[in-house]
Design an enzyme around this catalytic site. Sequence first.
Site, short mmCIF file in Angstrom:
data_model
loop_
_atom_site.label_atom_id
_atom_site.label_comp_id
_atom_site.label_asym_id
_atom_site.label_seq_id
_atom_site.Cartn_x
_atom_site.Cartn_y
_atom_site.Cartn_z
N TRP A 142 0.86 -1.20 0.00
CA TRP A 142 0.00 0.00 0.00
C TRP A 142 0.89 1.25 0.00
O TRP A 142 1.76 1.39 0.87
CB TRP A 142 -0.89 0.03 1.23
CG TRP A 142 -2.15 -0.79 1.23
CD1 TRP A 142 -3.10 -0.75 2.21
CD2 TRP A 142 -2.64 -1.75 0.27
NE1 TRP A 142 -4.14 -1.61 1.89
CE2 TRP A 142 -3.87 -2.23 0.71
CE3 TRP A 142 -2.14 -2.23 -0.95
CZ2 TRP A 142 -4.63 -3.17 -0.01
CZ3 TRP A 142 -2.89 -3.18 -1.65
CH2 TRP A 142 -4.11 -3.63 -1.18
N ASN A 254 -6.42 0.74 -5.01
CA ASN A 254 -6.77 -0.64 -4.68
C ASN A 254 -8.26 -0.82 -4.89
O ASN A 254 -9.08 -0.20 -4.21
CB ASN A 254 -6.42 -0.97 -3.22
CG ASN A 254 -6.92 -2.36 -2.85
OD1 ASN A 254 -6.66 -3.33 -3.57
ND2 ASN A 254 -7.65 -2.47 -1.75
N GLU A 255 -8.59 -1.66 -5.86
CA GLU A 255 -9.97 -2.07 -6.13
C GLU A 255 -10.96 -0.92 -6.29
O GLU A 255 -12.00 -0.88 -5.62
CB GLU A 255 -10.43 -3.05 -5.03
CG GLU A 255 -9.52 -4.26 -4.95
CD GLU A 255 -10.04 -5.38 -4.03
OE1 GLU A 255 -10.84 -5.08 -3.14
OE2 GLU A 255 -9.63 -6.53 -4.25
N GLU A 364 -4.29 -10.42 -7.11
CA GLU A 364 -4.79 -10.87 -5.80
C GLU A 364 -5.69 -12.06 -6.04
O GLU A 364 -6.50 -12.03 -6.96
CB GLU A 364 -5.68 -9.81 -5.12
CG GLU A 364 -5.00 -8.66 -4.48
CD GLU A 364 -6.00 -7.86 -3.59
OE1 GLU A 364 -6.97 -8.44 -3.08
OE2 GLU A 364 -5.78 -6.66 -3.45
N TRP A 393 -2.89 -13.40 -2.27
CA TRP A 393 -3.22 -12.59 -1.10
C TRP A 393 -3.29 -13.55 0.08
O TRP A 393 -4.06 -14.48 0.02
CB TRP A 393 -4.58 -11.89 -1.27
CG TRP A 393 -4.89 -11.02 -0.10
CD1 TRP A 393 -5.46 -11.41 1.09
CD2 TRP A 393 -4.64 -9.61 0.01
NE1 TRP A 393 -5.58 -10.33 1.93
CE2 TRP A 393 -5.08 -9.22 1.29
CE3 TRP A 393 -4.08 -8.65 -0.85
CZ2 TRP A 393 -4.99 -7.90 1.74
CZ3 TRP A 393 -3.99 -7.35 -0.39
CH2 TRP A 393 -4.45 -6.98 0.89
#
Length: 436
Positions: A142, A254-255, A364, A393
């Site tokens: 991250w 992220n997503e 992921e 993940w």
Amino acid sequence: MKSLTVGIVLLAVAVSAQQSAYGQCGGTTYTGPTSCTAGYTCTSYNPYYYQCVPGMERSIVITTSTTTAKSSTTTVKSSTTTSISTSTGYPKTSGLFFDIDGKAEYYAGTNCYWCGFLTADGDVDQVFADIASSGLKIVRVWGFNDVNTIPSTGTVWYQYLSESGSQINTGAYGLERLDYVVSSAESHDIKLIINFVNNWSDYGGIAAYVAAFGGNSSTWFTDSASQAQYQAYIKAVVSRYTTSSAILSWELANEPRCSGCDVSVIYNWAAATSKYIKSLDPNHMVTIGDEGFGPTTGGDGSYPFTTSAGGYNWQTNLEIETLDFATFHLYPQSWGTSSTWGNLWITTHAAACVNASKPCLLEEFGYSDECSVESVWQSLSLDTTGMAGDMFWQYGDVLPSCNCETSQDGNTVYFNTTDWTCFVTNHIEAIEAKYG
Ligand SMILES: *[C@@H]1O[C@H](CO)[C@@H](O)[C@H](O)[C@H]1NC(C)=O
Ligand SMILES: *[C@@H]1O[C@H](CO)[C@@H](O)[C@H](O)[C@H]1NC(C)=O
Ligand SMILES: *[C@@H]1O[C@H](CO)[C@@H](O)[C@H](O)[C@H]1NC(C)=O
Ligand SMILES: *[C@@H]1O[C@H](CO)[C@@H](O)[C@H](O)[C@H]1NC(C)=O
């Protein structure tokens, strides 16, 4: 993955029966218990599926380390110069593969969202040494940690968001922690994927921008105040590492999902943001970091194949020139699909990548830590044209500073365990057998 406490919708009604860990706790057609056993929180993954996930993850990694963070900016700068001159350049695409250090082949990696939040340098070095020793090449961390209230000293945060003046923390408990991750990755010849915002509210995310600048999680993508600050943050991070050999790719989010949006919203945001990143840093690749919803050719009509699942059309986004490769994720248990459905998910994305002449990265995937299921996806991915790599993940290890395990979210694979042999050792052997 919406790692943890995150993106969570708390169900308002208390029901007497409690669902067990990782059990389903909600969804359109669901009729069972809607509250979770102690320590777990009912989380909405989509309208059809809510699951009991651990409620405390966020504190695990961050609070355990006691070692003082040390400044490492100088290290990063000096070591990048050396590694570039001795390597064959920055990671890039080569047809449907990534070319890393002159080798264009299939690569395996993992996710360590918490790597940049560790406060002990020795913990970071141990993690990268272990990962490197296994043959995994790519690590996704991250690159965001947004707050609306500045925490007390000793807690890592990267960006404070406020309408009356945001701040980017470049100090010892700020981006210097990410500096150390980059410098350790350089020393261990690991390549990083670093993203800039979370759709989910863990570590702030879009919700933290909305709290500061108004709007909602869908208008965020076009809100001028939020986008200006998001770009300022991107510039602050990217400019630290434009000459680092350790960056595989920048990642927009992220997503990202845009609920109720026309697919043009995410398309335009991804096109504009990736173009902006390329203007700051022509050396490195850029990708989205999305779950891969809505490939419109192929598929079986199930929820993840619809564009309404994420509010975007994954296949159309492949056209964006300033995106070098495509990402997708795979969580059948969260999406109300089956483990074998995962095979179709992989082959459908790969076919679209072949058509678009861009590599696909399965960045992921998780299935309750069950290697019997996930190793099938790994093998299929390795054998499918269009697939450039896969990254399970999530990574787990024992940190030397506290002799404690990193976070277990139900999908953690710990280094040097029996699971590790199945998820990593066997897979790396298969890759080596294929590419030498
Ligand atoms: C966000 O706000 C816009 C504009 O007010 C509204 O049309 C939309 O329904 C909202 N979306 C969400 C997900 O709240
Ligand atoms: C993530 O995206 C979805 C779709 O827009 C949205 O419903 C959800 O609220 C987002 N999460 C957060 C924490 O904003
Ligand atoms: C292949 O790419 C073209 C655009 O280059 C697009 O129109 C078409 O839908 C794509 N087909 C598949 C199967 O992805
Ligand atoms: C991994 O485990 C084996 C025994 O199971 C041990 O011999 C080896 O030292 C361990 N490696 C690391 C790096 O911890």
